[in-house]
Design a protein around this motif. Structure first.
Motif, PDB file in Angstrom:
ATOM      1  N   UNK A   1      16.140 -36.155 -30.281  1.00  0.00           N
ATOM      2  CA  UNK A   1      16.647 -37.045 -29.233  1.00  0.00           C
ATOM      3  C   UNK A   1      16.613 -36.339 -27.873  1.00  0.00           C
ATOM      4  N   UNK A   2      16.217 -37.078 -26.862  1.00  0.00           N
ATOM      5  CA  UNK A   2      16.146 -36.520 -25.508  1.00  0.00           C
ATOM      6  C   UNK A   2      16.888 -37.399 -24.508  1.00  0.00           C
ATOM      7  N   UNK A   3      17.252 -36.793 -23.391  1.00  0.00           N
ATOM      8  CA  UNK A   3      17.849 -37.505 -22.260  1.00  0.00           C
ATOM      9  C   UNK A   3      16.798 -37.556 -21.150  1.00  0.00           C
ATOM     10  N   UNK A   4      16.740 -38.682 -20.451  1.00  0.00           N
ATOM     11  CA  UNK A   4      15.849 -38.794 -19.303  1.00  0.00           C
ATOM     12  C   UNK A   4      16.591 -39.495 -18.162  1.00  0.00           C
ATOM     13  N   UNK A   5      16.158 -39.223 -16.943  1.00  0.00           N
ATOM     14  CA  UNK A   5      16.778 -39.814 -15.755  1.00  0.00           C
ATOM     15  C   UNK A   5      15.675 -40.365 -14.849  1.00  0.00           C
TER      16      UNK A   5
ATOM     17  N   UNK B   1      18.283 -36.259 -11.224  1.00  0.00           N
ATOM     18  CA  UNK B   1      18.910 -35.881 -12.494  1.00  0.00           C
ATOM     19  C   UNK B   1      20.416 -35.690 -12.389  1.00  0.00           C
ATOM     20  N   UNK B   2      20.947 -35.631 -11.160  1.00  0.00           N
ATOM     21  CA  UNK B   2      22.393 -35.518 -10.921  1.00  0.00           C
ATOM     22  C   UNK B   2      23.033 -34.363 -11.687  1.00  0.00           C
ATOM     23  N   UNK B   3      22.256 -33.332 -11.907  1.00  0.00           N
ATOM     24  CA  UNK B   3      22.782 -32.161 -12.597  1.00  0.00           C
ATOM     25  C   UNK B   3      22.895 -32.325 -14.100  1.00  0.00           C
ATOM     26  N   UNK B   4      22.340 -33.399 -14.643  1.00  0.00           N
ATOM     27  CA  UNK B   4      22.426 -33.637 -16.089  1.00  0.00           C
ATOM     28  C   UNK B   4      21.394 -32.770 -16.809  1.00  0.00           C
TER      29      UNK B   4
ATOM     30  N   UNK C   1      26.997 -32.908 -22.655  1.00  0.00           N
ATOM     31  CA  UNK C   1      28.326 -32.805 -22.040  1.00  0.00           C
ATOM     32  C   UNK C   1      28.271 -33.149 -20.554  1.00  0.00           C
ATOM     33  N   UNK C   2      27.106 -33.006 -19.932  1.00  0.00           N
ATOM     34  CA  UNK C   2      26.958 -33.361 -18.514  1.00  0.00           C
ATOM     35  C   UNK C   2      27.012 -34.868 -18.282  1.00  0.00           C
ATOM     36  N   UNK C   3      26.971 -35.651 -19.355  1.00  0.00           N
ATOM     37  CA  UNK C   3      27.008 -37.108 -19.223  1.00  0.00           C
ATOM     38  C   UNK C   3      28.427 -37.651 -19.047  1.00  0.00           C
TER      39      UNK C   3
ATOM     40  N   UNK D   1      12.223 -36.064 -18.008  1.00  0.00           N
ATOM     41  CA  UNK D   1      13.042 -35.537 -19.092  1.00  0.00           C
ATOM     42  C   UNK D   1      13.979 -34.482 -18.516  1.00  0.00           C
ATOM     43  N   UNK D   2      15.203 -34.418 -19.056  1.00  0.00           N
ATOM     44  CA  UNK D   2      16.145 -33.374 -18.633  1.00  0.00           C
ATOM     45  C   UNK D   2      16.689 -32.674 -19.873  1.00  0.00           C
ATOM     46  N   UNK D   3      16.861 -31.373 -19.770  1.00  0.00           N
ATOM     47  CA  UNK D   3      17.397 -30.619 -20.891  1.00  0.00           C
ATOM     48  C   UNK D   3      16.439 -30.563 -22.067  1.00  0.00           C
TER      49      UNK D   3
END
Length: 320
Positions: free
Chosen positions: A166-170, A175-178, A182-184, A259-261
């Protein structure tokens, strides 16, 4: 995959993968995840010649007579399964189904449905199998609801065929520092309903400080979630890594998202089969092993740029 709350399981059982090389593969195309409609698409060959199929005798006679395996799938989850510009169902799963169909002498016929209804469709015998980037989890095997911990059905068996995370994208450049889950906290996240991303978000929200919970907006399909983020209606989105990477690569010509992280929670995608349907389960496993052995599996995985998630053999119920 796919799992997708009914579809992708609790945080520890996510659909997430060790598919790190996919992001640079560059072969990923467009996105999607479908509504519950009655669209039917051939995901296999146009003709099914059982006389030329080495594994045809492994299927139940009733399916051999029909020449069709009915597949429940959320056909809007590119590059795993989606519709091309002509309306044809394409992607990793349809290509694998086509190759397995040649081994079994049948056509895999994909029927579009919302992700969180696919296992119910198996129980009602609407489908013979469900193939939709679905994470193989212990909860699904046992028929246990991930949110309540209560048994809601007899469960299913899985034939595992791929690994994903699983990935996070902005939005690109925002990216607002995400960087991590936990940054969410204090942010708004969009996901597809019933997915591992959805489950992971709900689990992570419980860890946030008071007044800083994650605001989660869940949609029927991943395309809707992407549209919401693209319009500025959320801070981030999350989906399976192959899907997130595909969206980043293709949406707006690569200008919409980033993609972030790192991806998390590596887990297998499985082809779901009713526990009572062991003959079909074993036939699908045999067909998958056959296309792994003859090289067709490798060609398909490489075609879609997701070879980092390839498996070396089919496994039954390998999810935890």
């Amino acid at each position: 995959m796919t799992a997708r709350s009914t579809r992708r399981t609790t945080a520890a059982q996510s659909r997430i993968a060790a598919v790190g090389a996919i992001a640079v593969a560059g072969a990923l195309l467009l996105t999607g995840c479908g509504d519950q409609t009655k669209d039917k698409e051939s995901g296999g060959s146009d003709t099914a010649d059982s006389s030329a199929a080495p594994l045809a005798d492994k299927l139940p006679q009733a399916i051999r007579d029909k020449g069709v395996i009915k597949v429940g799938s959320d056909i809007a989850y590119a590059p795993v399964e989606f519709k091309d510009d002509s309306g044809k169902t394409v992607g990793i799963d349809p290509d694998l189904a086509d190759a397995m169909g040649k081994q079994l002498g049948v056509k895999f016929e994909f029927e579009n449905g919302t992700f969180d209804t696919l296992l119910g469709g198996l129980r009602s015998k609407r489908y013979d199998i469900a193939m939709s980037a679905m994470t193989d989890t212990k909860n699904r095997q046992d028929g246990v609801d991930a949110d309540t911990g209560k048994k809601v059905g007899e469960g299913v068996d899985f034939v595992d065929y791929f690994t994903a995370g699983v990935s996070i994208y902005t939005k690109k450049g925002a990216d607002q520092g995400i960087k991590t889950w936990s940054d969410l906290c204090g942010k708004k996240l969009v996901v597809q309903r019933g997915t591992v991303s959805h489950d992971l978000a709900k689990s992570e929200a419980k860890k946030c400080a008071k007044g800083k919970a994650i605001s989660i907006e869940a949609f029927d399909n991943d395309q809707q979630a992407q549209t919401r983020l693209r319009s500025g209606g959320a801070d981030a989105g999350s989906s399976d890594f192959p899907v997130a990477a595909y969206a980043v690569k293709t949406s707006g010509g690569g200008k919409d998202f980033q993609l972030v992280g790192e991806q998390v929670e590596a887990a297998p995608y499985g082809i779901a089969v009713a526990k009572s349907n062991t003959e079909v389960r074993d036939a699908v496993k045999a067909a998958l092993d056959a296309i792994i052995a003859n090289g067709e599996y490798k060609k398909i995985i490489e075609k879609w740029g997701v070879d980092a998630g390839a498996v070396e053999e089919a496994t039954i119920n390998g999810g935890k």
